[in-house]
Each structure stands twice: as C-alpha cells, then as structure tokens.
Motif scaffolding. Structure first.
Motif, short mmCIF file in Angstrom:
data_model
loop_
_atom_site.label_atom_id
_atom_site.label_comp_id
_atom_site.label_asym_id
_atom_site.label_seq_id
_atom_site.Cartn_x
_atom_site.Cartn_y
_atom_site.Cartn_z
N ASN A 1 0.72 -1.35 -0.01
CA ASN A 1 0.11 0.11 -0.06
C ASN A 1 0.92 1.39 0.20
O ASN A 1 0.20 2.39 -0.07
N ILE A 2 2.11 1.13 -0.07
CA ILE A 2 2.94 2.48 -0.19
C ILE A 2 3.43 2.39 -1.68
O ILE A 2 3.99 1.45 -2.00
N ILE A 3 3.39 3.62 -2.09
CA ILE A 3 3.92 3.90 -3.47
C ILE A 3 4.73 5.35 -3.04
O ILE A 3 4.55 5.95 -2.32
N ILE A 4 5.72 5.56 -3.92
CA ILE A 4 6.55 6.60 -3.95
C ILE A 4 6.33 7.55 -5.03
O ILE A 4 5.97 7.10 -6.19
N ASP A 5 5.87 8.73 -4.75
CA ASP A 5 5.58 9.93 -5.59
C ASP A 5 6.89 10.46 -6.03
O ASP A 5 7.63 10.98 -5.31
N ILE A 6 7.38 9.96 -7.24
CA ILE A 6 8.62 10.41 -7.78
C ILE A 6 8.82 11.91 -8.00
O ILE A 6 10.03 12.50 -7.80
N ASN A 7 7.87 12.46 -8.19
CA ASN A 7 8.00 14.15 -8.16
C ASN A 7 8.36 14.64 -7.04
O ASN A 7 9.23 15.69 -6.75
N GLN A 8 7.79 14.05 -5.69
CA GLN A 8 7.87 14.28 -4.48
C GLN A 8 9.29 14.06 -3.98
O GLN A 8 10.17 14.71 -3.35
N ALA A 9 9.71 13.10 -4.52
CA ALA A 9 11.11 12.27 -4.23
C ALA A 9 12.16 13.17 -4.81
O ALA A 9 13.09 13.57 -4.31
N ILE A 10 11.95 13.64 -6.04
CA ILE A 10 12.82 14.64 -6.83
C ILE A 10 13.11 15.87 -5.87
O ILE A 10 14.09 16.21 -5.76
N GLU A 11 11.77 16.31 -5.37
CA GLU A 11 11.90 17.47 -4.61
C GLU A 11 12.97 17.28 -3.39
O GLU A 11 13.50 18.15 -2.79
N LEU A 12 12.58 16.14 -2.56
CA LEU A 12 13.38 15.86 -1.42
C LEU A 12 14.95 15.53 -1.96
O LEU A 12 15.72 16.21 -1.21
N ALA A 13 15.21 15.01 -2.95
CA ALA A 13 16.53 14.96 -3.42
C ALA A 13 17.22 16.25 -3.55
O ALA A 13 18.28 16.48 -3.22
N LYS A 14 16.53 17.23 -4.29
CA LYS A 14 16.98 18.41 -4.69
C LYS A 14 17.26 19.22 -3.00
O LYS A 14 18.22 20.31 -3.07
N GLU A 15 16.30 19.08 -2.35
CA GLU A 15 16.69 19.79 -0.78
C GLU A 15 17.75 19.18 -0.34
O GLU A 15 18.65 19.97 0.39
N ARG A 16 18.08 17.70 -0.39
CA ARG A 16 19.12 17.22 -0.01
C ARG A 16 20.45 17.78 -0.40
O ARG A 16 21.50 18.24 0.31
N ILE A 17 20.33 17.96 -1.63
CA ILE A 17 21.56 18.67 -2.22
C ILE A 17 21.80 20.02 -1.74
O ILE A 17 22.90 20.41 -1.60
N ARG A 18 20.68 20.73 -1.73
CA ARG A 18 20.94 22.12 -1.34
C ARG A 18 21.51 22.16 0.31
O ARG A 18 22.50 23.14 0.36
N ILE A 19 21.08 21.20 1.05
CA ILE A 19 21.85 21.16 2.41
C ILE A 19 23.13 20.73 2.18
O ILE A 19 24.04 21.51 2.97
N GLU A 20 23.48 19.92 1.50
CA GLU A 20 24.96 19.52 1.26
C GLU A 20 25.95 20.68 0.55
O GLU A 20 26.95 20.88 0.98
#
Length: 147
Positions: free
Chosen positions: A65-84
């Motif tokens: 029942n868990i799916i991953i919204d790839i668009n939200q995941a991309i935003e999370l990846a971008k945020e992680r890059i910003r932090i780094e």
C-alpha cells in the motif's frame, strides 16, 4: 505493524505497532483506512527511507500500500543537495571576498563559476529525469559526491 494515514488530507503515512488494538479502534472510529502488515513485509517494502516524505497510500487491494511519488522524491533529493552544498557556497563566499579585496579578477571569475555550478546541481538532468527511487537515489548520491 499498521500502515495508515497520519494526515489523510496530505496523504501522509504513519506506521504503528500492529498489535495495538487501541490504535486499530481509533482508526476504525475515524474511518481512516489502514493495513496490517508483518514486520517482514514492512521491511521489504520500506527498507530504504531516503524518500519517506514521498511515500503515499495506495488504497487498493494490492500487496503493497506504499507507493512513492517520484515528483515529491525529486524535490526531496533537491533539498538534500541544497543542504549539502550550503557550507560549500558559504566558503566560496569568503574566498570571493578575499579575492575581491586582493583585486584578483581571475580568482573571482573562477569562484563565481564554481558557485554557479553548485547552484545548478539541483537541476542536474540525472535528478530531473529519474523515473524511480533507485535511479534517483543513485543520481542524488553522484551529484552530492561531485559537489
């Protein structure tokens, strides 16, 4: 374990202990859909929590029942890059000021180009064109390593 909506309006999931009868009663009383899964099922499905903020509820009778919204995941990846990249940009800001005070235009140009490359990391095609979480995680790790 119980997988359920933490905030149905936001489609955010939460995970609770499956033996908690009180939790089940509360979910049922509030008409919140949930699914009871074994620890092994949960671990197989949610072993990588890198993009947990992009998990969504798929309220179908599927095994997962868990799916991953790839668009939200991309935003999370971008945020992680910003932090780094933040401390790197801060250091370059200091270096730029020193080069400016020394009147070193070539160094200022080099630093400005490096800062722009760091800013552009969030629009790297490897990130933006990722189609699943495995590909996205690898792209994110590659981009961060290259900062």
């Amino acid at each position: 374990m119980i997988i359920y909506f933490e905030h149905p309006q936001k489609n955010r999931l939460a995970i609770g202990h499956g033996k908690c009868i009180r939790l089940r009663q509360q979910l049922e009383a509030a008409s919140i859909p949930y699914k009871v899964v074994t620890q092994a099922e949960h671990d197989a499905q949610a072993s990588d929590r890198t993009f947990r903020g992009a998990w969504h509820w798929d309220n179908t009778p599927s095994p997962s029942n868990i799916i991953i919204d790839i668009n939200q995941a991309i935003e999370l990846a971008k945020e992680r890059i910003r932090i780094e990249r933040e401390p790197l940009i801060m250091k370059l800001d200091i270096d730029y000021t020193i080069a400016d005070e020394a009147g070193d235009q070539a160094e200022k140009d080099r630093i400005a180009a490096k800062k722009q490359a760091l800013r552009d990391a969030t629009i790297d095609p490897r990130i933006l064109n990722s189609t699943d979480e495995v590909e996205l995680k690898q792209a994110m790790e590659d981009v961060i390593r290259e900062l």
